[in-house]
Design a protein around this motif. Sequence first.
Motif, short mmCIF file in Angstrom:
data_model
loop_
_atom_site.label_atom_id
_atom_site.label_comp_id
_atom_site.label_asym_id
_atom_site.label_seq_id
_atom_site.Cartn_x
_atom_site.Cartn_y
_atom_site.Cartn_z
N MET A 1 0.96 -1.43 -0.04
CA MET A 1 -0.12 0.01 -0.01
C MET A 1 0.93 1.24 -0.06
O MET A 1 0.56 2.21 -0.66
CB MET A 1 -0.94 -0.14 1.33
N LEU A 2 1.90 0.97 0.74
CA LEU A 2 2.86 2.24 0.79
C LEU A 2 3.50 2.62 -0.65
O LEU A 2 3.21 3.98 -1.17
CB LEU A 2 4.13 2.03 1.55
N LYS A 3 3.84 1.65 -1.33
CA LYS A 3 4.34 1.75 -2.68
C LYS A 3 3.24 2.01 -3.55
O LYS A 3 3.47 3.12 -4.54
CB LYS A 3 5.05 0.36 -3.03
N ARG A 4 1.84 1.75 -3.34
CA ARG A 4 0.88 2.27 -4.36
C ARG A 4 0.77 3.70 -3.90
O ARG A 4 0.52 4.53 -4.89
CB ARG A 4 -0.28 1.55 -3.96
N LEU A 5 0.71 4.22 -2.85
CA LEU A 5 0.81 5.58 -2.35
C LEU A 5 1.94 6.26 -3.25
O LEU A 5 1.51 7.45 -3.75
CB LEU A 5 0.87 5.92 -1.08
N LEU A 6 3.18 5.79 -3.00
CA LEU A 6 4.31 6.56 -3.54
C LEU A 6 4.08 6.69 -5.09
O LEU A 6 4.27 7.60 -5.80
CB LEU A 6 5.65 5.88 -3.41
N GLU A 7 3.59 5.52 -5.84
CA GLU A 7 3.63 5.60 -7.16
C GLU A 7 2.50 6.55 -7.55
O GLU A 7 2.60 7.25 -8.58
CB GLU A 7 2.94 4.18 -7.64
N LYS A 8 1.34 6.61 -6.88
CA LYS A 8 0.32 7.63 -7.11
C LYS A 8 0.85 8.89 -7.00
O LYS A 8 0.50 9.97 -7.90
CB LYS A 8 -0.86 7.63 -6.40
N ILE A 9 1.57 9.36 -6.11
CA ILE A 9 2.19 10.63 -5.78
C ILE A 9 3.31 10.89 -7.11
O ILE A 9 3.22 11.82 -7.40
CB ILE A 9 3.01 10.62 -4.37
N ALA A 10 4.15 9.95 -7.22
CA ALA A 10 5.07 9.90 -8.45
C ALA A 10 4.37 10.28 -9.68
O ALA A 10 4.83 11.06 -10.52
CB ALA A 10 5.92 8.89 -8.52
N HIS A 11 3.18 9.63 -9.97
CA HIS A 11 2.61 9.69 -11.30
C HIS A 11 1.54 10.87 -11.59
O HIS A 11 0.99 11.09 -12.31
CB HIS A 11 2.11 8.57 -11.77
#
Lengths: 87, 217
Positions: free
Chosen positions: A5-15
């Motif tokens: 979930m953390l990675k999913r959040l970071l990917e959303k922020i990154a993109h």
Amino acid sequence: MDPVMLKRLLEKIAHTEDAEISCTECFDLLHECVDLEVTGRAMGQHWPRLQQHLEQCGVCRDEYETLRELVQLENDGRPADPDPSSS
Amino acid sequence: MNTRTNAEWLNALTGSGEPLNLALSDLRRYLVRAAAYALRRLGRGRSADTDPLAEDTAQDALSALLQRLHEFRGDSRFTTWAYKFAVHAALVAARRERWSRLSLDSVLQGPDLTQRLWPETAEELDPQQRALQGEVLATLREAVATQLTTRQRQALTAIVFDEVPLDELARHWGSNRNALYKLLHDARRKLKAHLASRDLDVQEMLELFGRTERPRR
């Protein structure tokens, strides 16, 4: 903390882009992009913005993927049955 | 069912009498098929019988589509354009049915976003990597606590961590999909800007924590 979930959040922020299309604008583009993708044609000017929205919005992504599968099945002359046990 | 060109569909559906009735009947069957496919794809039922929800949502889709018939510009096959109304209606209804059995209030009362951003003990990490992850998460918690509204924190937590569908959360809050998407977009922009102001590159952060599969090609 769930690392997925953390990675999913970071990917959303990154993109994240400064300007993103809305769910309504996405819906308006779905049919055109699905037909282009299924028939192997160039995706057109709307695709980058649509793709970016689909990465951020799970409900729109579900609609796109379902529509694409349905149209692909129809194109292939196969019955629209997603039951895995029937394949 | 008859197969028609786009022009034939439009001529029949804007006409009258028997050609209109036949086109409506065929279109409805297409929509039921699309709705049924969408529902079965979610795992609803395995029998050949049509899911009653497919019939209902296909009817909703038909109404919505006919109101917007003038918008079809021929930029796809007519059936693809029509299918999307059925897929949309079916998935919205299925999610609503599923989530109506759960208490979104209890989901939203769960741990706040800042409470979820703590490192796990990862035995395989070396001390430096663990320290780096700790620093990054501290900055992310700071961003969440100082940059986001309460609503934004709740929305991000619910959608990213609790996997609440966006339209269900919007409905629970008496809002709509577009407004909630905009609220989340604003939240993401603020988090990205805050991390950048701390000289943290989000791509490097992803490398530090590893990548998930991208949802699309």
